[in-house]
Design an enzyme around this catalytic site. Structure first.
Site, PDB file in Angstrom:
ATOM      1  N   ASP A  94       0.869  -1.169   0.000  1.00  0.00           N
ATOM      2  CA  ASP A  94       0.000   0.000   0.000  1.00  0.00           C
ATOM      3  C   ASP A  94       0.910   1.223   0.000  1.00  0.00           C
ATOM      4  O   ASP A  94       2.123   1.111   0.257  1.00  0.00           O
ATOM      5  CB  ASP A  94      -0.892  -0.030   1.244  1.00  0.00           C
ATOM      6  CG  ASP A  94      -1.824   1.160   1.331  1.00  0.00           C
ATOM      7  OD1 ASP A  94      -2.293   1.640   0.275  1.00  0.00           O
ATOM      8  OD2 ASP A  94      -2.080   1.632   2.457  1.00  0.00           O
ATOM      9  N   ASP A 100      -0.142   5.002   1.245  1.00  0.00           N
ATOM     10  CA  ASP A 100      -0.354   5.853   2.414  1.00  0.00           C
ATOM     11  C   ASP A 100      -0.314   5.031   3.700  1.00  0.00           C
ATOM     12  O   ASP A 100      -1.071   4.072   3.862  1.00  0.00           O
ATOM     13  CB  ASP A 100      -1.695   6.585   2.303  1.00  0.00           C
ATOM     14  CG  ASP A 100      -1.696   7.599   1.184  1.00  0.00           C
ATOM     15  OD1 ASP A 100      -0.801   8.461   1.181  1.00  0.00           O
ATOM     16  OD2 ASP A 100      -2.569   7.525   0.301  1.00  0.00           O
ATOM     17  N   GLU A 158      -0.956   9.331   6.621  1.00  0.00           N
ATOM     18  CA  GLU A 158      -2.275   9.227   7.244  1.00  0.00           C
ATOM     19  C   GLU A 158      -2.451  10.214   8.397  1.00  0.00           C
ATOM     20  O   GLU A 158      -3.533  10.787   8.573  1.00  0.00           O
ATOM     21  CB  GLU A 158      -2.514   7.796   7.740  1.00  0.00           C
ATOM     22  CG  GLU A 158      -2.538   6.742   6.636  1.00  0.00           C
ATOM     23  CD  GLU A 158      -3.724   6.850   5.700  1.00  0.00           C
ATOM     24  OE1 GLU A 158      -4.469   7.845   5.748  1.00  0.00           O
ATOM     25  OE2 GLU A 158      -3.907   5.921   4.890  1.00  0.00           O
ATOM     26  N   SER A 187      -2.666   1.124  -4.500  1.00  0.00           N
ATOM     27  CA  SER A 187      -3.283   2.080  -3.577  1.00  0.00           C
ATOM     28  C   SER A 187      -4.670   2.479  -4.043  1.00  0.00           C
ATOM     29  O   SER A 187      -4.944   2.522  -5.248  1.00  0.00           O
ATOM     30  CB  SER A 187      -2.390   3.328  -3.486  1.00  0.00           C
ATOM     31  OG  SER A 187      -3.044   4.397  -2.829  1.00  0.00           O
ATOM     32  N   ASP A 232      -1.853  -1.171   6.100  1.00  0.00           N
ATOM     33  CA  ASP A 232      -1.965  -0.562   7.431  1.00  0.00           C
ATOM     34  C   ASP A 232      -3.410  -0.286   7.812  1.00  0.00           C
ATOM     35  O   ASP A 232      -3.662   0.415   8.799  1.00  0.00           O
ATOM     36  CB  ASP A 232      -1.173   0.750   7.489  1.00  0.00           C
ATOM     37  CG  ASP A 232      -1.826   1.856   6.669  1.00  0.00           C
ATOM     38  OD1 ASP A 232      -2.308   1.570   5.544  1.00  0.00           O
ATOM     39  OD2 ASP A 232      -1.873   2.999   7.151  1.00  0.00           O
TER      40      ASP A 232
END
Length: 222
Positions: free
Chosen positions: A12, A14, A21, A109, A169
């Protein structure tokens, strides 16, 4: 979950490659309040981090009690660009991880190609991802938590899903990895707690430098 060697690592962006984030949430809270939708920091982390645009638009509309106008986000874009220009950094340890990987890797993403490339450029990571290894949810019918994006990335690079490892995440991201039949590695060193990433076929870790060894060790179902 197979114990076959990993042949492709899908990151991923971000919160995994770039530490964005925290910055997004800071501005989100201000912007949403101006739109008449108050959220706590905990709510933003729980409900917005990793979600596609359609999801968090619906959340804002629900909280404010009325629809948003088309293109509502455009006047606020400069605020995000300003804070990203000033404060965005790579996630601690991720550069060393990319150097240490002995298998191919790519990026997938929910952000747009333009957003992804700007953030990679800001953090000096852009040279590590050529165009053939950057995948956006705009490339598929459904973004995360649907598996479409990860399956698209794997197919484009010629790797079977069961030989892919996904580094995420957010609950949306690990859910997409599980749905795609891929091994999930949940990074909890950012905003999302370990308990929200844990689940079947998922290895949760809190320091990015641990990742290369974990990829060799493999995933054990939780």
């Amino acid at each position: 979950m197979t114990d076959d060697p990993v042949e492709l690592v899908i990151f991923d962006c971000d919160g995994v490659l770039v530490d964005s984030e925290r910055l997004y949430c800071r501005v989100d809270r201000e912007v949403f309040a101006e739109l008449g939708a108050e959220f706590t920091e905990a709510e933003l982390v729980e409900r917005f981090v990793g979600s596609p645009f359609e999801v968090w638009t619906a959340l804002v509309e629900e909280r404010r009690g009325r629809p948003l106008e088309p293109g509502w986000q455009e006047p606020f874009r400069p605020r995000y660009e300003q804070i990203l220009d000033a404060e965005l950094t790579a996630v601690e340890g991720v550069t060393e991880v990319l150097d240490a990987l002995e298998v191919p890797y790519c990026l997938a993403s929910n952000g747009s190609h333009e957003e992804i490339r700007r953030n990679l450029t800001r953090t000096g990571l852009i040279g590590r991802f050529d165009d053939a290894r950057i995948f956006s949810a705009r490339d598929v019918a459904r973004g995360k938590p649907a598996p479409d994006l990860f399956l698209h990335a794997a197919a484009a690079l010629g790797v079977a899903p069961e030989r892919c490892a996904v580094v995420e995440d957010s609950p949306y991201g690990v859910a997409a990895a599980r749905a795609a039949g891929m091994r999930a590695f949940g990074y909890c060193g950012g905003l999302t707690g370990a308990e929200r990433l844990a689940g079947p076929g998922t290895r949760v870790f809190d320091a990015m430098h641990e990742l290369p060894a974990l990829l060799v060790e493999g995933v054990r179902a939780a």
